[in-house]
Write a protein that holds these residues in place. Sequence first.
Motif, mmCIF file in Angstrom:
data_model
loop_
_atom_site.group_PDB
_atom_site.id
_atom_site.type_symbol
_atom_site.label_atom_id
_atom_site.label_comp_id
_atom_site.label_asym_id
_atom_site.label_seq_id
_atom_site.Cartn_x
_atom_site.Cartn_y
_atom_site.Cartn_z
ATOM 1 N N ARG A 1 0.812 -1.224 0.000
ATOM 2 C CA ARG A 1 0.000 0.000 0.000
ATOM 3 C C ARG A 1 0.841 1.267 0.000
ATOM 4 N NH1 ARG A 1 -0.058 -2.275 5.008
ATOM 5 N NH2 ARG A 1 0.081 -0.936 6.852
ATOM 6 N N GLU A 2 2.121 1.165 0.341
ATOM 7 C CA GLU A 2 2.972 2.360 0.288
ATOM 8 C C GLU A 2 3.336 2.708 -1.152
ATOM 9 O OE1 GLU A 2 3.770 4.194 2.967
ATOM 10 O OE2 GLU A 2 2.537 2.838 4.176
ATOM 11 N N GLN A 3 3.667 1.672 -1.959
ATOM 12 C CA GLN A 3 4.095 1.935 -3.344
ATOM 13 C C GLN A 3 2.910 2.114 -4.282
ATOM 14 O OE1 GLN A 3 5.435 -1.115 -1.544
ATOM 15 N NE2 GLN A 3 7.070 -1.728 -2.975
ATOM 16 N N LEU A 4 1.835 1.366 -4.009
ATOM 17 C CA LEU A 4 0.664 1.427 -4.888
ATOM 18 C C LEU A 4 -0.444 2.153 -4.133
ATOM 19 C CD1 LEU A 4 0.804 -2.265 -6.160
ATOM 20 C CD2 LEU A 4 1.276 -0.235 -7.537
ATOM 21 N N HIS A 5 -0.597 3.434 -4.420
ATOM 22 C CA HIS A 5 -1.581 4.229 -3.692
ATOM 23 C C HIS A 5 -2.983 3.858 -4.165
ATOM 24 C CE1 HIS A 5 -3.140 7.518 -1.367
ATOM 25 N NE2 HIS A 5 -3.832 7.912 -2.424
ATOM 26 N N HIS A 6 -3.804 3.379 -3.256
ATOM 27 C CA HIS A 6 -5.163 2.966 -3.619
ATOM 28 C C HIS A 6 -6.163 4.029 -3.179
ATOM 29 C CE1 HIS A 6 -9.080 0.949 -3.108
ATOM 30 N NE2 HIS A 6 -8.703 0.238 -4.147
ATOM 31 N N VAL A 7 -7.004 4.444 -4.103
ATOM 32 C CA VAL A 7 -8.045 5.415 -3.790
ATOM 33 C C VAL A 7 -9.368 4.666 -3.702
ATOM 34 C CG1 VAL A 7 -9.204 7.529 -4.524
ATOM 35 C CG2 VAL A 7 -6.773 7.203 -5.041
ATOM 36 N N LEU A 8 -9.957 4.680 -2.528
ATOM 37 C CA LEU A 8 -11.237 3.995 -2.332
ATOM 38 C C LEU A 8 -12.363 4.903 -2.821
ATOM 39 C CD1 LEU A 8 -12.844 1.578 -1.132
ATOM 40 C CD2 LEU A 8 -13.000 2.917 0.975
ATOM 41 N N VAL A 9 -13.016 4.468 -3.882
ATOM 42 C CA VAL A 9 -14.110 5.267 -4.431
ATOM 43 C C VAL A 9 -15.416 4.858 -3.757
ATOM 44 C CG1 VAL A 9 -12.951 5.693 -6.618
ATOM 45 C CG2 VAL A 9 -14.344 3.632 -6.349
ATOM 46 N N ARG A 10 -16.522 5.488 -4.157
ATOM 47 C CA ARG A 10 -17.795 5.157 -3.533
ATOM 48 C C ARG A 10 -18.679 4.292 -4.421
ATOM 49 N NH1 ARG A 10 -15.031 6.260 -0.235
ATOM 50 N NH2 ARG A 10 -15.234 7.685 1.532
ATOM 51 N N HIS A 11 -18.275 4.106 -5.648
ATOM 52 C CA HIS A 11 -19.034 3.306 -6.601
ATOM 53 C C HIS A 11 -18.056 2.966 -7.717
ATOM 54 C CE1 HIS A 11 -21.885 2.396 -9.853
ATOM 55 N NE2 HIS A 11 -22.858 2.344 -8.968
ATOM 56 N N GLU A 12 -18.153 1.760 -8.267
ATOM 57 C CA GLU A 12 -17.173 1.358 -9.276
ATOM 58 C C GLU A 12 -17.201 2.272 -10.502
ATOM 59 O OE1 GLU A 12 -19.213 -0.683 -7.698
ATOM 60 O OE2 GLU A 12 -18.014 -2.281 -6.785
ATOM 61 N N GLN A 13 -18.377 2.826 -10.830
ATOM 62 C CA GLN A 13 -18.416 3.762 -11.961
ATOM 63 C C GLN A 13 -17.520 4.960 -11.673
ATOM 64 O OE1 GLN A 13 -22.194 5.608 -12.909
ATOM 65 N NE2 GLN A 13 -21.318 6.681 -14.670
ATOM 66 N N GLY A 14 -17.564 5.418 -10.403
ATOM 67 C CA GLY A 14 -16.684 6.507 -10.003
ATOM 68 C C GLY A 14 -15.225 6.096 -10.143
ATOM 69 N N GLY A 15 -14.942 4.845 -9.821
ATOM 70 C CA GLY A 15 -13.571 4.349 -9.912
ATOM 71 C C GLY A 15 -13.047 4.389 -11.328
ATOM 72 N N ILE A 16 -13.855 3.939 -12.258
ATOM 73 C CA ILE A 16 -13.348 3.882 -13.640
ATOM 74 C C ILE A 16 -13.284 5.284 -14.259
ATOM 75 C CG2 ILE A 16 -15.584 3.269 -14.712
ATOM 76 C CD1 ILE A 16 -13.896 1.458 -16.630
ATOM 77 N N HIS A 17 -14.247 6.148 -13.937
ATOM 78 C CA HIS A 17 -14.139 7.520 -14.456
ATOM 79 C C HIS A 17 -12.918 8.227 -13.862
ATOM 80 C CE1 HIS A 17 -17.729 7.073 -16.657
ATOM 81 N NE2 HIS A 17 -18.606 7.402 -15.733
ATOM 82 N N ALA A 18 -12.616 7.922 -12.591
ATOM 83 C CA ALA A 18 -11.425 8.515 -11.980
ATOM 84 C C ALA A 18 -10.169 8.034 -12.709
ATOM 85 C CB ALA A 18 -11.352 8.158 -10.494
ATOM 86 N N ALA A 19 -10.151 6.742 -13.031
ATOM 87 C CA ALA A 19 -8.997 6.208 -13.764
ATOM 88 C C ALA A 19 -8.888 6.855 -15.142
ATOM 89 C CB ALA A 19 -9.121 4.693 -13.894
ATOM 90 N N GLN A 20 -10.030 7.145 -15.746
ATOM 91 C CA GLN A 20 -10.011 7.840 -17.043
ATOM 92 C C GLN A 20 -9.421 9.239 -16.893
ATOM 93 O OE1 GLN A 20 -14.439 6.837 -17.811
ATOM 94 N NE2 GLN A 20 -13.590 7.198 -19.844
#
Lengths: 202, 577
Positions: free
Chosen positions: B55-74
């Motif tokens: 978790r130190e090298q790979l920063h994980h952002v916990l989103v509130r919905h998977e759609q939010g996750g993929i748009h964030a990645a976009q």
Amino acid sequence: MSNPQQIDRQEYNITVYTENHVGLLNRIATIFSRRKMNIESLNTSPSEIEGIHRFNIVIHESEEVVRKLVKQIEKQVEVLKAYYNTNQDVIWQEMALYKVPTDVIAEKALVERLLRENGARAVVIRKDYTVFETTGHREETDNLIKVLQPYGLIEFVRSARIAIIKDSEGFNRKLREFERAEPGEEVVENEFLNSRDNVFTM
Amino acid sequence: MLTQEKQAPALLEATKTIAGSEAIMLGLLQEGVDTIFGYPGGAIMPIYDALYDYREQLHHVLVRHEQGGIHAAQGYARSSGKTGVVFATSGPGATNLITGLADAMIDSTPLVCITGQVFAHLLGTDAFQEADVISISAPVTKWNYQVTEADELPEALAKAFYIAKSGRPGPVLLDITKNAQLQKFDFAGYVPCQHIRSYRPKPIVRKEYIREAAELINNAQRPFVLWGQGVMLGSAEQEFKAFIEKSGIPAAWTIMGAGALPSDHPLNVGMLGMHGNYGPNVLTNECDVLIAIGMRFDDRVTGRLDKYARQAKVIHLDIDPSEIDKNVQTTVPVWGDCKETLPLLTEVIKEKHYPEWLQKFHTYRDTEVAELIRDELYPTSGELTMGEVVQQLNELTNGDAIIVTDVGQHQMVACRYAKLNQTRSNITSGGLGTMGFALPAAIGAKYGAPDRTVVAVIGDGGFQMTLQELGTIMQSGVDVKILILNNRFLGMVRQWQELFNERRYSFVDITSPDFVKVADGYGIPGKQITERDMLKDALQEMLSHKGSFLLEVMVAKENNVFPMVPQGCSVSEIRLK
């Protein structure tokens, strides 16, 4: 008045060389279904090269549409190459099986002659039924159904079309080019674009 | 090659036995991944368990919905130029990605989505949280693959990253069964993928077409360049600028291409398409040579195709051969990566200027300013307009911010008027038109470009589609400026109903909660303004606030976006009112 696009429509044989990949059939099928197009015939089986599959797809469309479809097919990651050809450019065959009651064949000499005339050959002969096989174009296999119908045809099945491209040299050489990271000069890519005989000007 | 392989450290080490999920972490690190947007669940638990150690090298952002996750990645991919990475669980987690996959597919955004899947022995049994993700996602992914054995993982992951980023980029999905994540296997090291025999990401550049294109350009009297996102996807902004400046050709952009050439460049003549600028649309039908670079002639750009640039010879530069001749027949197809083809072309074209032709664009521009833009950007009375908000924002950011937009009227206004000094500054859902895109995409954009100011411009409708992501902002502390342009309508549909359906306003009247209170609930400060004289200070407060801030601007209810090429009309039939 018929639509000019309708006039241009004819049967095209699409030949696709692919990797053997789960789900690729679905990806290729949706290229057609997405555009509400019906595939007339679809055959897929291993090619002459181990690990490479060959699709034969028949579609009734205009050349412009077919050219675009083929480019979309070729865009799929696991597709090595796709070609399209008219019926004049290929040698094609479909195979058909017919199940007929054996007593009818045995009793009626006429039926035997009809079968011979249609190039059919017995695959299985049992007391109760006989299975004949024939290959040919659609009209030919269709014709034998008509012929056998009055004599109690029990069951019929026809394969998809398979087609050999008349001026193809096969896929071996092409595959070797694909296996190289940097293709050589002789590799022909984007042949649908290269072979645009009449460059369209607006 | 052989010696290189011998020297590869991964192979020198003795192979070690690790779990599939750990191999994924090592692969992600090798691919240079630093940020992951995701949401855990049952079928992806082993991957999250492995992530705990990284978790130190790979920063994980916990989103509130998977759609939010993929748009964030976009948003991350678009602002950084890197590949966005998403984690989601099986079943609903994976199906929630579909909109984002379709969006990334049509806008050519490189993503690697990793979804958990039920145990391989349960596939096809209607197991808990099982969905046929490979079939569902096939039409909206560049490539997808289901991994059912751990030892397939390194190669599958390497292929995924290679395919997502190379050639015309796109989203890739890896569906990994739970047993493959848990299974231990002999890990021989991670080798990035460089070649797939059935995949040609870059077509070979054909010199004869470069020559033919140059000849057309050199003999042109009224040439016109249209550019799209391909310039940015190919990182060819400098090559593009060099081409434009030597050729002297006026250039207009699609909304996906905005910012590849700065807004104030003298040869940047504006935006194309349905709500684009007057000159570029009208003059598309007067140019003699049309040079399309990294764009795909979307119907929103071309209007009616049989009346589109019929007089022009068309040169189309694109990396994707299936785009050439798809919508507009080209005279010369220049396929290839524009980072390679543009310099070849620049070398053989003559240095030229087209003062009279360029003047035509300026004349149309003057008309558009006088009849429309002035009132939109600098009104002195009446209700606030969306345009003046964007104009004020330009002045305060000086065009250096990343503008992330949602979909609808505010999107067209923001894209038309936003000042963009640098590339990768305009992030919008262009092809799919996904309402709800902006808020999560802005979060991702900030992670992708942490040193830049990110402003999400969103309508009152779109904001309510993904406002749960305020929770992501709250928890992660990411700094995103949220600018809501609230017209109390689903404005674009209302505009069409006004213009084409005799003002039959069918379900476009939308009520909203008190957005400032909602933000407050998430610990995000905010402000609502209704008056012109408060606009500048409020925007300044938003921009200078340390951390996220929500500013809701109440704008005129029934303003229309003009100019407009009505659907089914030619680009030259563009209406100013």
